[in-house]
Scaffold this active site. Sequence first.
Site, mmCIF file in Angstrom:
data_model
loop_
_atom_site.group_PDB
_atom_site.id
_atom_site.type_symbol
_atom_site.label_atom_id
_atom_site.label_comp_id
_atom_site.label_asym_id
_atom_site.label_seq_id
_atom_site.Cartn_x
_atom_site.Cartn_y
_atom_site.Cartn_z
ATOM 1 N N GLY A 9 -57.401 -34.416 -37.269
ATOM 2 C CA GLY A 9 -57.135 -35.139 -38.516
ATOM 3 C C GLY A 9 -57.992 -34.760 -39.700
ATOM 4 O O GLY A 9 -57.812 -35.305 -40.790
ATOM 5 N N GLY A 11 -58.162 -31.459 -40.500
ATOM 6 C CA GLY A 11 -57.589 -30.190 -40.920
ATOM 7 C C GLY A 11 -56.741 -30.355 -42.163
ATOM 8 O O GLY A 11 -56.694 -31.425 -42.786
ATOM 9 N N PHE A 12 -56.039 -29.294 -42.528
ATOM 10 C CA PHE A 12 -55.245 -29.300 -43.758
ATOM 11 C C PHE A 12 -54.131 -30.346 -43.700
ATOM 12 O O PHE A 12 -54.052 -31.245 -44.541
ATOM 13 C CB PHE A 12 -54.666 -27.899 -43.997
ATOM 14 C CG PHE A 12 -53.689 -27.809 -45.131
ATOM 15 C CD1 PHE A 12 -53.996 -28.327 -46.378
ATOM 16 C CD2 PHE A 12 -52.455 -27.196 -44.955
ATOM 17 C CE1 PHE A 12 -53.082 -28.247 -47.433
ATOM 18 C CE2 PHE A 12 -51.544 -27.097 -45.987
ATOM 19 C CZ PHE A 12 -51.860 -27.630 -47.230
ATOM 20 N N ASP A 62 -63.819 -33.393 -29.218
ATOM 21 C CA ASP A 62 -62.950 -32.287 -28.840
ATOM 22 C C ASP A 62 -61.853 -32.792 -27.902
ATOM 23 O O ASP A 62 -62.123 -33.576 -26.992
ATOM 24 C CB ASP A 62 -63.785 -31.216 -28.137
ATOM 25 C CG ASP A 62 -63.113 -29.867 -28.105
ATOM 26 O OD1 ASP A 62 -61.937 -29.815 -27.700
ATOM 27 O OD2 ASP A 62 -63.760 -28.873 -28.464
ATOM 28 N N VAL A 63 -60.623 -32.315 -28.111
ATOM 29 C CA VAL A 63 -59.516 -32.733 -27.249
ATOM 30 C C VAL A 63 -59.648 -32.159 -25.840
ATOM 31 O O VAL A 63 -58.904 -32.560 -24.939
ATOM 32 C CB VAL A 63 -58.147 -32.324 -27.839
ATOM 33 C CG1 VAL A 63 -57.839 -33.136 -29.088
ATOM 34 C CG2 VAL A 63 -58.075 -30.826 -28.105
ATOM 35 N N ALA A 83 -54.218 -31.402 -33.289
ATOM 36 C CA ALA A 83 -55.308 -30.495 -32.910
ATOM 37 C C ALA A 83 -54.767 -29.311 -32.120
ATOM 38 O O ALA A 83 -54.112 -29.484 -31.095
ATOM 39 C CB ALA A 83 -56.354 -31.242 -32.086
ATOM 40 N N THR A 86 -54.374 -22.229 -34.074
ATOM 41 C CA THR A 86 -53.164 -21.715 -34.714
ATOM 42 C C THR A 86 -53.326 -20.234 -35.033
ATOM 43 O O THR A 86 -54.419 -19.692 -34.984
ATOM 44 C CB THR A 86 -52.860 -22.491 -36.005
ATOM 45 O OG1 THR A 86 -53.968 -22.352 -36.906
ATOM 46 C CG2 THR A 86 -52.649 -23.971 -35.711
ATOM 47 N N SER A 128 -44.194 -26.088 -33.657
ATOM 48 C CA SER A 128 -44.154 -24.984 -34.615
ATOM 49 C C SER A 128 -42.841 -24.222 -34.541
ATOM 50 O O SER A 128 -42.179 -24.175 -33.495
ATOM 51 C CB SER A 128 -45.315 -24.025 -34.323
ATOM 52 O OG SER A 128 -45.158 -22.804 -35.016
ATOM 53 N N TYR A 187 -49.329 -17.989 -28.987
ATOM 54 C CA TYR A 187 -49.378 -19.276 -29.700
ATOM 55 C C TYR A 187 -48.057 -20.019 -29.530
ATOM 56 O O TYR A 187 -48.028 -21.203 -29.182
ATOM 57 C CB TYR A 187 -49.665 -19.042 -31.179
ATOM 58 C CG TYR A 187 -49.440 -20.252 -32.039
ATOM 59 C CD1 TYR A 187 -50.270 -21.361 -31.941
ATOM 60 C CD2 TYR A 187 -48.386 -20.299 -32.955
ATOM 61 C CE1 TYR A 187 -50.061 -22.494 -32.726
ATOM 62 C CE2 TYR A 187 -48.173 -21.407 -33.745
ATOM 63 C CZ TYR A 187 -49.005 -22.505 -33.635
ATOM 64 O OH TYR A 187 -48.785 -23.618 -34.409
#
Length: 316
Positions: A9, A11-12, A62-63, A83, A86, A128, A187
Amino acid sequence: MKNILITGGAGFIGSNLALKLNSLGYSVTVLDHLSEQIHGSNSENSPLYQSVLGKVNFIKGDVTCREDVEKSIQNQDVIIHLAAETGTGQSMYEIEKYSRVNVYGTALILDVLVNQKNAVKKFILASSRAVYGEGKYQKGNFEAVYPESRSVASMQQGKFEMTDENGEILQALATDENSKLHPTSYYGLTKLQQEQMVKLVCKSIGVKYVILRYQNVFGVGQSLLNPYTGILSIFSTQILNAKNLNIFEDGLMTRDFINIEDTVEATIKSLELESANNEIINVGSGIATDVLTIANILVHSYAKNISIDISGDYRV
């Protein structure tokens, strides 16, 4: 469902989403380990982190750490799982790292949901476009096809279009949610694994889920330092440093770019709408824009006197 946990949360996408949810009256908890690639070496001064500081319940964790996950899930109604590591290219030489964060991290969250008493009613996963691989194409006036990656030999010859087995050029189509899933990067493979795990486990424990396949997200606040955030950041950095732009291939490859504000709105709708349950949804503009057009728009917008060179370079 007022208590929201956003993993990643800071991040961008996560920080923009957290701030919007906060403004709408939600109680937001953020679990983030402040990755150096995203936040820089002095992460405590990261603009993204600073933007949420004091506005959310922030847990630096950390997850992939069970203790952090167990702590952050307590009393949450919804988990929005952002999280992840990428970057399609980067994933091909950091396979263990992508597996640990994307696959194991998601598995750990689901394991805690299954085995620890909690109040979670909905799970929203940020997936994604990468799960579609090269995407959907049309062969003449016939059926849709899903080609594999282009060969190095073809690109060496300057043949950048997608073709069928007979060398016939294929026409790119919009890739809908029912398109074939065939990741061409590690990815993309980890995102598909995330999707499958979330669908299976959430159904088994009665937690509603929404899987959002984000397209190319951009907007104010996106890092210009992280080389894996896409061509908008890469081109912007080069332009601001008065460097000419090197456009790969013929510059005509297309992408779907969606603004961060629209991305946040779509994510919140997937949280609030009763109809958005056990769904997989593409989040994009639906508009194809080629790379050369993007380069010209940026050069014009920055008003810099640099050249745009279509080099024919390519990435394997």
